[in-house]
Motif scaffolding. Structure first.
Motif, PDB file in Angstrom:
ATOM      1  N   THR A   1       2.983  18.861 -12.437  1.00 59.70           N
ATOM      2  CA  THR A   1       3.363  17.697 -11.648  1.00 59.70           C
ATOM      3  C   THR A   1       2.703  16.457 -12.241  1.00 59.70           C
ATOM      4  OG1 THR A   1       3.411  16.766  -9.416  1.00 59.70           O
ATOM      5  CG2 THR A   1       1.452  18.010 -10.006  1.00 59.70           C
ATOM      6  N   TRP A   2       3.426  15.347 -12.254  1.00 57.92           N
ATOM      7  CA  TRP A   2       2.916  14.075 -12.766  1.00 57.92           C
ATOM      8  C   TRP A   2       2.920  13.042 -11.646  1.00 57.92           C
ATOM      9  CZ3 TRP A   2       0.378  14.225 -17.110  1.00 57.92           C
ATOM     10  CH2 TRP A   2       0.710  15.202 -18.059  1.00 57.92           C
ATOM     11  N   ARG A   3       2.200  11.944 -11.883  1.00 59.83           N
ATOM     12  CA  ARG A   3       2.006  10.969 -10.795  1.00 59.83           C
ATOM     13  C   ARG A   3       3.329  10.414 -10.274  1.00 59.83           C
ATOM     14  NH1 ARG A   3      -1.282   6.476 -14.418  1.00 59.83           N
ATOM     15  NH2 ARG A   3      -0.058   6.739 -16.325  1.00 59.83           N
ATOM     16  N   GLN A   4       4.284  10.121 -11.163  1.00 61.39           N
ATOM     17  CA  GLN A   4       5.540   9.543 -10.699  1.00 61.39           C
ATOM     18  C   GLN A   4       6.353  10.504  -9.842  1.00 61.39           C
ATOM     19  OE1 GLN A   4       4.628   9.878 -13.855  1.00 61.39           O
ATOM     20  NE2 GLN A   4       6.193  10.939 -15.076  1.00 61.39           N
ATOM     21  N   TYR A   5       6.080  11.805  -9.945  1.00 54.31           N
ATOM     22  CA  TYR A   5       6.810  12.769  -9.120  1.00 54.31           C
ATOM     23  C   TYR A   5       6.477  12.619  -7.631  1.00 54.31           C
ATOM     24  CZ  TYR A   5       7.666  15.289 -13.545  1.00 54.31           C
ATOM     25  OH  TYR A   5       8.042  15.644 -14.815  1.00 54.31           O
ATOM     26  N   TRP A   6       5.359  11.980  -7.330  1.00 59.21           N
ATOM     27  CA  TRP A   6       4.925  11.841  -5.938  1.00 59.21           C
ATOM     28  C   TRP A   6       5.551  10.638  -5.233  1.00 59.21           C
ATOM     29  CZ3 TRP A   6       2.334  15.539  -3.434  1.00 59.21           C
ATOM     30  CH2 TRP A   6       1.747  16.545  -4.209  1.00 59.21           C
ATOM     31  N   LEU A   7       6.307   9.840  -5.966  1.00 58.91           N
ATOM     32  CA  LEU A   7       6.837   8.619  -5.360  1.00 58.91           C
ATOM     33  C   LEU A   7       7.788   8.889  -4.187  1.00 58.91           C
ATOM     34  CD1 LEU A   7       6.587   5.612  -5.526  1.00 58.91           C
ATOM     35  CD2 LEU A   7       8.299   5.576  -7.348  1.00 58.91           C
ATOM     36  N   PRO A   8       8.635   9.936  -4.198  1.00 59.27           N
ATOM     37  CA  PRO A   8       9.495  10.154  -3.015  1.00 59.27           C
ATOM     38  C   PRO A   8       8.729  10.384  -1.718  1.00 59.27           C
ATOM     39  CG  PRO A   8      10.282  11.435  -4.896  1.00 59.27           C
ATOM     40  CD  PRO A   8       8.963  10.858  -5.297  1.00 59.27           C
ATOM     41  N   LEU A   9       7.481  10.839  -1.807  1.00 61.95           N
ATOM     42  CA  LEU A   9       6.687  11.075  -0.603  1.00 61.95           C
ATOM     43  C   LEU A   9       6.213   9.781   0.038  1.00 61.95           C
ATOM     44  CD1 LEU A   9       4.821  12.858   1.273  1.00 61.95           C
ATOM     45  CD2 LEU A   9       3.125  12.746  -0.574  1.00 61.95           C
ATOM     46  N   LEU A  10       5.963   8.748  -0.774  1.00 62.16           N
ATOM     47  CA  LEU A  10       5.179   7.610  -0.285  1.00 62.16           C
ATOM     48  C   LEU A  10       5.894   6.694   0.704  1.00 62.16           C
ATOM     49  CD1 LEU A  10       3.029   6.605  -3.380  1.00 62.16           C
ATOM     50  CD2 LEU A  10       2.714   8.426  -1.700  1.00 62.16           C
ATOM     51  N   PRO A  11       7.163   6.307   0.528  1.00 61.35           N
ATOM     52  CA  PRO A  11       7.765   5.413   1.538  1.00 61.35           C
ATOM     53  C   PRO A  11       7.717   5.967   2.957  1.00 61.35           C
ATOM     54  CG  PRO A  11       9.064   5.384  -0.459  1.00 61.35           C
ATOM     55  CD  PRO A  11       8.050   6.466  -0.642  1.00 61.35           C
ATOM     56  N   PRO A  12       8.160   7.207   3.226  1.00 68.41           N
ATOM     57  CA  PRO A  12       8.043   7.681   4.611  1.00 68.41           C
ATOM     58  C   PRO A  12       6.598   7.848   5.059  1.00 68.41           C
ATOM     59  CG  PRO A  12       8.814   9.450   3.176  1.00 68.41           C
ATOM     60  CD  PRO A  12       8.868   8.203   2.382  1.00 68.41           C
ATOM     61  N   LEU A  13       5.690   8.181   4.129  1.00 68.72           N
ATOM     62  CA  LEU A  13       4.284   8.358   4.496  1.00 68.72           C
ATOM     63  C   LEU A  13       3.686   7.051   4.990  1.00 68.72           C
ATOM     64  CD1 LEU A  13       1.602   9.935   4.597  1.00 68.72           C
ATOM     65  CD2 LEU A  13       1.311   9.404   2.159  1.00 68.72           C
ATOM     66  N   PHE A  14       3.915   5.945   4.282  1.00 67.01           N
ATOM     67  CA  PHE A  14       3.291   4.685   4.687  1.00 67.01           C
ATOM     68  C   PHE A  14       4.004   4.056   5.882  1.00 67.01           C
ATOM     69  CE2 PHE A  14       1.210   5.205   0.623  1.00 67.01           C
ATOM     70  CZ  PHE A  14      -0.066   4.751   0.903  1.00 67.01           C
ATOM     71  N   ILE A  15       5.279   4.341   6.071  1.00 68.96           N
ATOM     72  CA  ILE A  15       5.929   3.927   7.320  1.00 68.96           C
ATOM     73  C   ILE A  15       5.300   4.664   8.494  1.00 68.96           C
ATOM     74  CG2 ILE A  15       8.089   3.916   8.619  1.00 68.96           C
ATOM     75  CD1 ILE A  15       9.539   3.746   5.890  1.00 68.96           C
ATOM     76  N   ALA A  16       5.090   5.968   8.345  1.00 69.92           N
ATOM     77  CA  ALA A  16       4.452   6.748   9.409  1.00 69.92           C
ATOM     78  C   ALA A  16       3.032   6.272   9.669  1.00 69.92           C
ATOM     79  CB  ALA A  16       4.455   8.233   9.031  1.00 69.92           C
TER      80      ALA A  16
END
Length: 484
Positions: free
Chosen positions: A306-321
């Motif tokens: 896994t690379w850092r850019q692979y985690w980007l789909p997680l972040l928008p809903p995480l920071f909205i929550a």
């Protein structure tokens, strides 16, 4: 009497607009100053070749889903010599849209403006986003599409909007998937959430996705074998082959994946935001955002490594929550201090990269020198150049040889395809160098200064020399040019 009710929204809109402008300016400046990365090679090549009328999978290999080259081809045509910086600026702006969408979605969900902007700013300081924003890759655009889809979905849910909003959500999520395949998981998660709650209009979501599905079907129809290999088989098989061949099979282990996950999330506030979410036990009865976060987590963990850019789909809903959690229970001082520490950790890699100097502009100057050398040697602008660093060619007013459109990433493969299959799919590997004589070969861009592998460029140089090409001087450059 003045209309006080009208003045309040105007006052609210002004700080939001200032925030959006500040985010865009900072991300663009960072993108212009960030050093060169060999990851940019195939994305610049794909947009450049599509701008010249070639199609992915049929005419050249593209190891992603196909939407981004088509969207950015007009920008490449308009930018000309400045195509590479223009693509970086576009990615920076896409990342800015993702940040702004997080703030807008949080406000639409009921978070106060101050909380929404604060959590969006935290999102903007993650190394995951900053790397994606600073390079000409395909990470920022799908994140912007995902953020926009969440914003519209939350607005529609709050306002009771109907089919139109749901169709837009379907269109944006499908477009994100057509840009980067890992976004199929968040798109699928939203579809399941819509099926579970029919107020989200699952039929309209599906209808909105149909134009993008038709586009994907059309690109598949152009070359079914190329589409299947580039989009599915290569991502599944190539990493294991590469890391085993380079005696780094440990990078494929589960413990390495866990360490990488913690490292990438800790470079910025994402890890702490996830811990806050878990501590609140919101995951026990997940809502739509919870399902989207689970999908983003799976999208990051399924590939190996896994690379850092692979985690980007997680972040928008995480920071909205996170914004909604802090609306109900504002963070204590200890949490704010901890967040500040993680913000510094998120900014550190970008600041360290900037310390190396404006690598993009030096590379652009060297590319122009390559173009001048090709002109002096009588190589016409319409003659393609074989190189593992096609991002260097727009400033040289040259196009990449389509067989090398993936940069170093397929070239370093050994056993995925045989020679006949490589010829059919317009691919070249180091294990089976071409038998034709190229018109020009450019080496030197796949090196330590681009986080590349110099041995790959050495293989290209040997091919140029054994093909009878002669070296042409490129003054004051790290690049080496060979012509027929």
């Amino acid at each position: 009497m003045p209309d006080r009710g009208a003045a309040a929204p105007a006052r609210d809109a002004l700080p939001f607009a200032l925030f959006a402008g500040a985010v865009a300016v900072v991300l663009v400046v960072l993108a212009m100053l960030r050093p060169v990365d060999h990851d940019e090679s195939q994305y610049v090549a794909a947009a450049s070749l599509t701008a010249r009328g070639l199609l992915p999978y049929r005419d050249y290999a593209y190891l992603q889903t196909p939407l981004q080259p088509f969207l950015l081809a007009p920008l490449v045509r308009a930018a000309g010599l400045w195509a590479w910086p223009a693509l970086r600026i576009a990615n920076a702006l896409f990342a800015g849209v993702a940040v702004i969408a997080v703030a807008g979605a949080a406000m639409a969900a009921g978070a106060p403006r101050r909380v929404a902007l604060s959590t969006a700013a935290l999102f903007a300081t993650t190394d995951i986003l900053l790397f994606s924003a600073g390079t000409a890759r395909n990470d920022a655009l799908p994140a912007a599409l995902l953020g926009g889809a969440l914003w519209i979905a939350i607005l529609a849910e709050r306002r009771g909007s109907g089919y139109g909003a749901a169709a837009w959500v379907g269109l944006l999520l499908a477009a994100a998937t057509a840009t980067k395949l890992s976004y199929a998981l968040p798109a699928g998660a939203y579809w399941l959430a819509a099926l579970a709650d029919r107020r989200r209009q699952p039929v309209a979501v599906m209808l909105g996705a149909l134009p993008v599905v038709a586009f994907l079907a059309w690109t598949w129809w152009q070359s079914p074998a190329g589409f299947a290999f580039d989009v599915f088989r290569f991502p599944m098989e190539a990493p294991a082959e590469y890391y085993v061949a380079t005696d780094r099979a440990w990078r494929l282990s589960n413990w390495a994946k866990v360490i990488d996950a913690l490292k990438f999330l800790a470079l910025g506030p994402a890890l702490l935001a996830a811990l806050v979410f878990v501590r609140e036990r919101r995951w026990r009865r997940p809502d739509m955002l919870g399902w989207m976060m689970l999908a983003g987590l799976l999208a990051a963990l399924l590939p190996s490594p896994t690379w850092r850019q692979y985690w980007l789909p997680l972040l928008p809903p995480l920071f909205i929550a996170l914004a909604l959690l802090w609306t109900r229970q504002p963070p204590q001082r200890a949490m704010r201090v901890a967040m500040a520490v993680f913000v510094v950790a998120g900014l550190a890699p970008s600041l360290a990269a900037l310390a190396n100097g404006p690598g993009l502009w030096r590379a652009m100057a060297e590319s122009r020198a390559v173009g001048a050398a090709l002109d002096r040697a009588g190589i016409a602008p319409d003659v393609p150049v074989a190189t593992l660093s096609p991002q260097l060619l727009p400033a040289a007013r040259r196009a990449p040889d389509p067989r090398f459109a993936t940069g170093p990433f397929y070239f370093r493969s050994a056993g995925l395809l045989d020679r006949a299959e490589e010829g059919e799919l317009a691919l070249v590997s180091r294990a089976r160098m071409p038998t034709y004589t190229p018109a020009a070969v450019l080496v030197g861009g796949e090196d330590r200064w681009t986080s590349g592998d110099p041995e790959l460029d050495q293989a290209m140089q040997r091919w140029a020399l054994t093909s009878g090409l002669r070296r042409v001087d490129v003054p004051r450059s790290r690049l080496r040019l060979f012509i027929r």
